[in-house]
Design a protein around this motif. Sequence first.
Motif, mmCIF file in Angstrom:
data_model
loop_
_atom_site.group_PDB
_atom_site.id
_atom_site.type_symbol
_atom_site.label_atom_id
_atom_site.label_comp_id
_atom_site.label_asym_id
_atom_site.label_seq_id
_atom_site.Cartn_x
_atom_site.Cartn_y
_atom_site.Cartn_z
ATOM 1 N N VAL A 1 0.795 -1.385 -0.021
ATOM 2 C CA VAL A 1 0.036 0.098 -0.120
ATOM 3 C C VAL A 1 0.783 1.394 -0.054
ATOM 4 C CG1 VAL A 1 -1.786 1.481 1.336
ATOM 5 C CG2 VAL A 1 -2.082 -1.125 1.177
ATOM 6 N N VAL A 2 2.092 1.424 0.843
ATOM 7 C CA VAL A 2 3.027 2.409 0.807
ATOM 8 C C VAL A 2 3.437 2.550 -0.331
ATOM 9 C CG1 VAL A 2 4.926 3.284 1.912
ATOM 10 C CG2 VAL A 2 3.314 2.092 3.240
ATOM 11 N N LEU A 3 3.914 1.517 -1.176
ATOM 12 C CA LEU A 3 4.706 1.636 -2.314
ATOM 13 C C LEU A 3 3.611 2.199 -3.529
ATOM 14 C CD1 LEU A 3 6.772 0.726 -4.427
ATOM 15 C CD2 LEU A 3 5.605 -1.339 -4.665
ATOM 16 N N MET A 4 2.394 1.848 -3.346
ATOM 17 C CA MET A 4 1.462 2.295 -4.419
ATOM 18 C C MET A 4 0.983 3.511 -3.987
ATOM 19 S SD MET A 4 1.057 -0.179 -6.428
ATOM 20 C CE MET A 4 -0.446 0.412 -7.422
ATOM 21 N N LEU A 5 0.872 4.123 -2.777
ATOM 22 C CA LEU A 5 0.480 5.492 -2.575
ATOM 23 C C LEU A 5 1.471 6.297 -2.383
ATOM 24 C CD1 LEU A 5 -2.187 4.841 0.386
ATOM 25 C CD2 LEU A 5 -2.715 5.319 -2.064
ATOM 26 N N LEU A 6 2.757 6.091 -2.255
ATOM 27 C CA LEU A 6 3.623 7.157 -1.812
ATOM 28 C C LEU A 6 3.994 7.999 -3.237
ATOM 29 C CD1 LEU A 6 6.087 8.117 -0.356
ATOM 30 C CD2 LEU A 6 7.597 6.505 -1.310
ATOM 31 N N PRO A 7 4.014 7.646 -4.614
ATOM 32 C CA PRO A 7 4.018 8.480 -5.590
ATOM 33 C C PRO A 7 2.842 9.439 -5.821
ATOM 34 C CG PRO A 7 4.293 6.345 -6.375
ATOM 35 C CD PRO A 7 3.767 6.107 -4.972
ATOM 36 N N VAL A 8 1.948 9.134 -5.257
ATOM 37 C CA VAL A 8 0.615 9.997 -5.285
ATOM 38 C C VAL A 8 0.789 11.078 -4.254
ATOM 39 C CG1 VAL A 8 -1.792 10.280 -4.367
ATOM 40 C CG2 VAL A 8 -1.127 8.200 -5.659
ATOM 41 N N TYR A 9 1.301 10.914 -3.025
ATOM 42 C CA TYR A 9 1.737 11.839 -2.253
ATOM 43 C C TYR A 9 2.983 12.790 -2.569
ATOM 44 C CZ TYR A 9 -1.672 10.886 1.509
ATOM 45 O OH TYR A 9 -2.805 10.797 2.112
ATOM 46 N N GLN A 10 3.797 12.049 -3.344
ATOM 47 C CA GLN A 10 4.980 13.104 -3.670
ATOM 48 C C GLN A 10 4.691 13.648 -4.830
ATOM 49 O OE1 GLN A 10 7.911 9.876 -4.311
ATOM 50 N NE2 GLN A 10 8.678 9.964 -2.541
ATOM 51 N N GLU A 11 3.618 13.599 -5.727
ATOM 52 C CA GLU A 11 3.262 14.393 -6.843
ATOM 53 C C GLU A 11 2.257 15.350 -6.581
ATOM 54 O OE1 GLU A 11 1.937 11.814 -9.743
ATOM 55 O OE2 GLU A 11 3.858 10.956 -9.963
ATOM 56 N N GLY B 1 -8.990 25.357 8.000
ATOM 57 C CA GLY B 1 -9.360 23.941 7.896
ATOM 58 C C GLY B 1 -8.613 22.846 8.986
ATOM 59 N N ASN B 2 -9.289 22.173 9.615
ATOM 60 C CA ASN B 2 -8.643 21.047 10.543
ATOM 61 C C ASN B 2 -8.003 19.933 9.533
ATOM 62 O OD1 ASN B 2 -10.766 19.795 9.714
ATOM 63 N ND2 ASN B 2 -11.920 19.709 11.503
ATOM 64 N N LYS B 3 -7.390 18.880 10.378
ATOM 65 C CA LYS B 3 -6.843 17.872 9.578
ATOM 66 C C LYS B 3 -7.528 16.983 8.529
ATOM 67 C CE LYS B 3 -3.220 17.175 12.844
ATOM 68 N NZ LYS B 3 -2.429 16.219 14.005
ATOM 69 N N TRP B 4 -9.075 16.929 9.182
ATOM 70 C CA TRP B 4 -9.981 16.033 8.383
ATOM 71 C C TRP B 4 -10.478 16.945 7.070
ATOM 72 C CZ3 TRP B 4 -11.641 11.913 6.490
ATOM 73 C CH2 TRP B 4 -12.903 11.864 5.951
ATOM 74 N N SER B 5 -10.592 18.338 7.394
ATOM 75 C CA SER B 5 -10.852 19.041 5.932
ATOM 76 C C SER B 5 -9.894 19.066 5.187
ATOM 77 C CB SER B 5 -11.448 20.447 6.463
ATOM 78 O OG SER B 5 -10.463 20.940 7.302
ATOM 79 N N VAL B 6 -8.442 19.106 5.419
ATOM 80 C CA VAL B 6 -7.546 19.315 4.688
ATOM 81 C C VAL B 6 -7.361 17.989 4.013
ATOM 82 C CG1 VAL B 6 -4.901 19.311 4.514
ATOM 83 C CG2 VAL B 6 -6.058 20.808 5.900
ATOM 84 N N PHE B 7 -7.668 16.816 4.739
ATOM 85 C CA PHE B 7 -7.715 15.515 3.891
ATOM 86 C C PHE B 7 -8.700 15.440 2.955
ATOM 87 C CE2 PHE B 7 -9.105 10.934 3.556
ATOM 88 C CZ PHE B 7 -8.096 10.500 3.241
ATOM 89 N N LYS B 8 -9.717 15.927 3.439
ATOM 90 C CA LYS B 8 -11.192 15.704 2.547
ATOM 91 C C LYS B 8 -10.981 16.540 1.241
ATOM 92 C CE LYS B 8 -14.886 17.373 3.942
ATOM 93 N NZ LYS B 8 -16.112 17.728 4.651
ATOM 94 N N THR B 9 -10.359 17.813 1.323
ATOM 95 C CA THR B 9 -10.612 18.618 0.214
ATOM 96 C C THR B 9 -9.330 18.547 -0.418
ATOM 97 O OG1 THR B 9 -9.661 20.430 1.440
ATOM 98 C CG2 THR B 9 -11.991 20.199 1.330
ATOM 99 N N VAL B 10 -7.997 18.118 -0.076
ATOM 100 C CA VAL B 10 -6.706 18.308 -0.816
ATOM 101 C C VAL B 10 -6.373 16.685 -1.212
ATOM 102 C CG1 VAL B 10 -4.398 18.915 -0.608
ATOM 103 C CG2 VAL B 10 -6.061 20.542 0.414
ATOM 104 N N GLU B 11 -6.062 15.952 -0.249
ATOM 105 C CA GLU B 11 -5.678 14.632 -0.200
ATOM 106 C C GLU B 11 -6.649 13.546 -1.072
ATOM 107 O OE1 GLU B 11 -3.544 13.260 3.005
ATOM 108 O OE2 GLU B 11 -3.134 15.254 3.524
ATOM 109 N N PHE B 12 -7.631 13.761 -0.587
ATOM 110 C CA PHE B 12 -8.720 12.722 -1.075
ATOM 111 C C PHE B 12 -9.171 12.529 -2.499
ATOM 112 C CE2 PHE B 12 -13.257 11.098 -1.908
ATOM 113 C CZ PHE B 12 -13.198 9.780 -1.268
ATOM 114 N N PRO B 13 -9.175 13.449 -3.417
ATOM 115 C CA PRO B 13 -9.354 13.391 -4.899
ATOM 116 C C PRO B 13 -8.069 12.848 -5.376
ATOM 117 C CG PRO B 13 -9.931 15.660 -4.050
ATOM 118 C CD PRO B 13 -9.328 15.070 -2.760
#
Length: 306
Positions: free
Chosen positions: A179-189, A203-215
Amino acid sequence: MIGFKRTGNEKLFNNKSNKSRLKPYLFLLPALLVTALFVGHGLFMAAKESFVTDGNEIIFHYYVELWKHDTFLYSLRVSVWVAFISTAISLVIGLLITRVMFRLFSRDGWKFIAWFPMLIPHFVAAYICFLLFAPSGWLSSVFFQIGWLESMSQFPVFVNDPLYIGVIFTYIWKEIPFVVLMLLPVYQEMDLRFEDVSRTLGGNKWSVFKTVEFPWVWPISLEVFLILFVFILGAFEVPALLGVTYPKMIPVLAYEWFYQGQWANRPLAQAMMICMSVVALIAAVLILTFTQRWRAKWATSRGDDE
């Protein structure tokens, strides 16, 4: 002459773009040929043996009998349970690790530590789990020696248990690095400036994840879930070593019916594998179609916002 040169340039550009589009498929061609040859031939032979023919008519006798078989239904339930729990926990833990440590993973040393469990074969991982968590294993011995247990038989049953806890634990620690191998390029890009903007706006941590990272994370997470779920559902070695005699997981049951049971059970084993392959193929098509549409929709919305 000007129009002719422009047309020639357009043709040259189209030829180059077509070659660039075909290049990834050419790289994949050897693997696809090998997969089609061995897997395709195996599926064809399994389908051939699982059908009953009456003249020119194909009868699904063994498939009907299979879905009425109590042993298969119990095996299906426990297999889906193990695959879903193992995949879900691995995905959540792997996502959390990647979120927290993706900056450190830019160094090769941290990558090696995170991905080291992938070098261990699954049957070795299952044997390690057995040595650690068996009632007469290493942990029970340690707890008995330090006085936490009056006898080693009091140690909880984590291997060869009806809930398949040992199997689930083995798959979790083996699949988290994937899972780390597959998700790491996503976070690095990922463009972290959007994270700073979200926090600036309160925004709190959850709102940051929902709006920035989740998509970014959602499509690849679905694909990783599919890969792990199908793999665990069809894996043999770990449940064969750490599972119980009843109910068996589907691969172990299919192996037993094909090699150790009566000859009459062999078509049932073939029908079982065909059903699992068809379900996996349908799920793959649906999830990949959904993720592609999600990426296209999100890319369009980002372009409109910019």
